[in-house]
Write an enzyme that holds these catalytic residues in place. Structure first.
Site, PDB file in Angstrom:
ATOM      1  N   LYS A 207       1.900  -3.601   7.289  1.00 17.37           N
ATOM      2  CA  LYS A 207       2.176  -3.556   5.692  1.00 17.37           C
ATOM      3  C   LYS A 207       3.615  -3.617   5.543  1.00 17.37           C
ATOM      4  O   LYS A 207       4.356  -4.287   4.601  1.00 17.37           O
ATOM      5  CB  LYS A 207       1.406  -2.936   4.883  1.00 17.37           C
ATOM      6  CG  LYS A 207      -0.156  -3.153   5.063  1.00 17.37           C
ATOM      7  CD  LYS A 207      -0.569  -4.767   4.255  1.00 17.37           C
ATOM      8  CE  LYS A 207      -0.349  -4.604   2.786  1.00 17.37           C
ATOM      9  NZ  LYS A 207      -1.212  -5.746   2.206  1.00 17.37           N
TER      10      LYS A 207
ATOM     11  N   THR B 206       1.025  -1.308  -0.006  1.00 17.04           N
ATOM     12  CA  THR B 206      -0.212  -0.078  -0.029  1.00 17.04           C
ATOM     13  C   THR B 206       0.999   1.151   0.045  1.00 17.04           C
ATOM     14  O   THR B 206       1.932   1.145   0.471  1.00 17.04           O
ATOM     15  CB  THR B 206      -0.861   0.042   1.054  1.00 17.04           C
ATOM     16  OG1 THR B 206      -1.469   1.504   1.302  1.00 17.04           O
ATOM     17  CG2 THR B 206      -0.256  -0.123   2.452  1.00 17.04           C
ATOM     18  N   ASP B 207       0.383   2.202  -0.527  1.00 11.44           N
ATOM     19  CA  ASP B 207       0.973   3.609  -0.361  1.00 11.44           C
ATOM     20  C   ASP B 207       1.029   4.111   0.886  1.00 11.44           C
ATOM     21  O   ASP B 207       1.902   5.000   1.382  1.00 11.44           O
ATOM     22  CB  ASP B 207       0.191   4.566  -1.249  1.00 11.44           C
ATOM     23  CG  ASP B 207      -1.163   4.807  -0.943  1.00 11.44           C
ATOM     24  OD1 ASP B 207      -1.665   4.421  -0.208  1.00 11.44           O
ATOM     25  OD2 ASP B 207      -1.739   5.590  -1.716  1.00 11.44           O
ATOM     26  N   GLU B 208       0.537   3.524   1.663  1.00 11.91           N
ATOM     27  CA  GLU B 208       0.409   4.268   3.126  1.00 11.91           C
ATOM     28  C   GLU B 208       1.725   3.964   3.918  1.00 11.91           C
ATOM     29  O   GLU B 208       1.855   4.303   5.155  1.00 11.91           O
ATOM     30  CB  GLU B 208      -1.063   3.540   4.059  1.00 11.91           C
ATOM     31  CG  GLU B 208      -2.022   4.211   3.709  1.00 11.91           C
ATOM     32  CD  GLU B 208      -3.418   4.047   4.675  1.00 11.91           C
ATOM     33  OE1 GLU B 208      -2.693   4.222   5.716  1.00 11.91           O
ATOM     34  OE2 GLU B 208      -4.325   3.977   4.318  1.00 11.91           O
TER      35      GLU B 208
ATOM     36  N   TYR C  83      -2.021  -0.438  10.933  1.00 10.49           N
ATOM     37  CA  TYR C  83      -2.426  -1.049   9.485  1.00 10.49           C
ATOM     38  C   TYR C  83      -1.054  -0.849   8.555  1.00 10.49           C
ATOM     39  O   TYR C  83      -0.346  -1.687   7.900  1.00 10.49           O
ATOM     40  CB  TYR C  83      -3.378  -0.526   8.755  1.00 10.49           C
ATOM     41  CG  TYR C  83      -3.487  -0.757   7.293  1.00 10.49           C
ATOM     42  CD1 TYR C  83      -3.541  -2.234   6.717  1.00 10.49           C
ATOM     43  CD2 TYR C  83      -3.630   0.261   6.404  1.00 10.49           C
ATOM     44  CE1 TYR C  83      -3.438  -2.343   5.531  1.00 10.49           C
ATOM     45  CE2 TYR C  83      -3.222  -0.068   4.887  1.00 10.49           C
ATOM     46  CZ  TYR C  83      -3.434  -1.274   4.384  1.00 10.49           C
ATOM     47  OH  TYR C  83      -3.547  -1.653   3.228  1.00 10.49           O
TER      48      TYR C  83
END
Length: 335
Positions: A155, A127-129, A151
């Protein structure tokens, strides 16, 4: 060439679209879907491949080492797309250990078994997060990881596990980091289907904090196209951003969806469709990304926001009862 592909989390939103895309692009390939069917997954998502002799669903948990070891021992798997994950940011603050167990520990279980089975490609969907947020400077793949919630921390930890197999064993891995994905069949814990569901029921769009936080949205078929491009052309051991050129503040997103769904609504009346609620513990304002590395492989974003949101709204209007009603006390997540 015949090939067997394992998709974990294949009954979820992105995983099911990936399976459908694989079945169209490679009709003779065998596709194995492993999913433990959590609340945001459904076998209804796989109707396009139901009954196909090349598709198999196997219920199971990526965190179960005995199940995963048996799976690789009994199935000849050539390629793994690891999509299975806990993804709801709000819930990650409530139960961070679950997110770390599923997203990080589960990835560790899966990649170890894949390594021992000598799988030819292991593609991890991240994810970009993991970058954290940035007000101005866009992220490329060399930008440092600065996750800001449980979260994204889970990741990022999973990415480290995956990359360690490349660094130590030259195990053929690829990692993807995409912008926010939207489209038909997405569970309405996510912002676009949540707003559409609320508007459909004449309820206000709940917006966390100021609503000025913005997100880049990418239609799901563009993401699956990127996955297939990386399967065929991706350089092993590399990370690829899958970014969108379309960015919109969450409050503006709500206004646009109301205008699309409510006939003859005035500009003044738009505010009546919004309710501002308490912000989450950490709010990231933007996740800008550069996708030049993926562009060199020939991938381009094809579906415009106008077309993508039209298809999405049409699908939810045609399938109003696809997902159970959302509970009224859960606030909108911008991620």
């Amino acid at each position: 060439m015949s090939c067997s592909v394992l998709v974990t989390g294949g009954a979820g939103f992105i995983g099911s679209h990936l399976i459908s895309a694989l079945a169209v692009r490679f009709p003779h390939w065998r596709i194995i879907n492993v999913d433990n069917l959590q609340y945001c997954s459904s076998l209804k998502n796989l109707r396009s491949v139901e009954g196909s002799s090349t598709y198999t669903f196997i219920p199971g948990d990526v965190c179960d080492p005995f199940f995963i070891k048996h799976l690789f021992a009994t199935e000849k798997i050539d390629v793994v797309f690891h999509c299975a994950a806990e993804t709801h940011v709000e819930n990650s603050f409530l139960c961070p250990s679950r997110f770390m167990r599923v997203n990080a520990d589960g990835t560790g279980v899966l990649i170890r078994a894949a390594f021992e089975a000598r799988v030819q490609r292991f593609i991890y969907v991240s994810t970009d997060e993991v970058y954290g947020d940035s007000l101005e400077q866009p992220f490329d793949e060399l930008s440092p990881k600065r996750p800001t919630n449980p979260y994204s921390a889970s990741k990022a930890a999973a990415e480290n596990i995956v990359m360690s197999y490349w660094k130590k064993h030259k195990f053929p891995v690829l990692i993807t980091r995409s912008s926010n994905v939207y489209g038909p069949r997405q569970h309405h814990e996510k912002v676009i289907p949540r707003f559409l569901s609320l508007i459909q029921r004449d309820q206000k769009c709940t917006i966390q904090g100021s609503g000025l936080q913005s997100r880049h949205f990418l239609y799901v078929s563009d993401v699956t196209d990127a996955f297939l491009t990386l399967l065929e052309k991706g350089i092993l051991g590399e990370i690829y951003n899958i970014g969108s050129s379309f960015e919109i503040p969450i409050v503006q997103l709500a206004r646009e969806l109301v205008k699309m769904k409510v006939e003859n609504v005035s500009e003044e009346a738009l505010d009546d469709w919004m309710e501002f609620v308490e912000d989450r513990p950490v709010t990231e304002l933007r996740y800008p990304m550069i996708s030049d590395k993926l562009h060199t492989l020939g991938w381009r974003q094809k579906v415009t926001w106008k077309e993508g949101i039209r298809r999405t709204i049409q699908w939810y209007e045609e399938n109003p009862d696809y997902w159970p009603l959302i509970s009224e006390n859960r606030d909108e997540s911008p991620a």
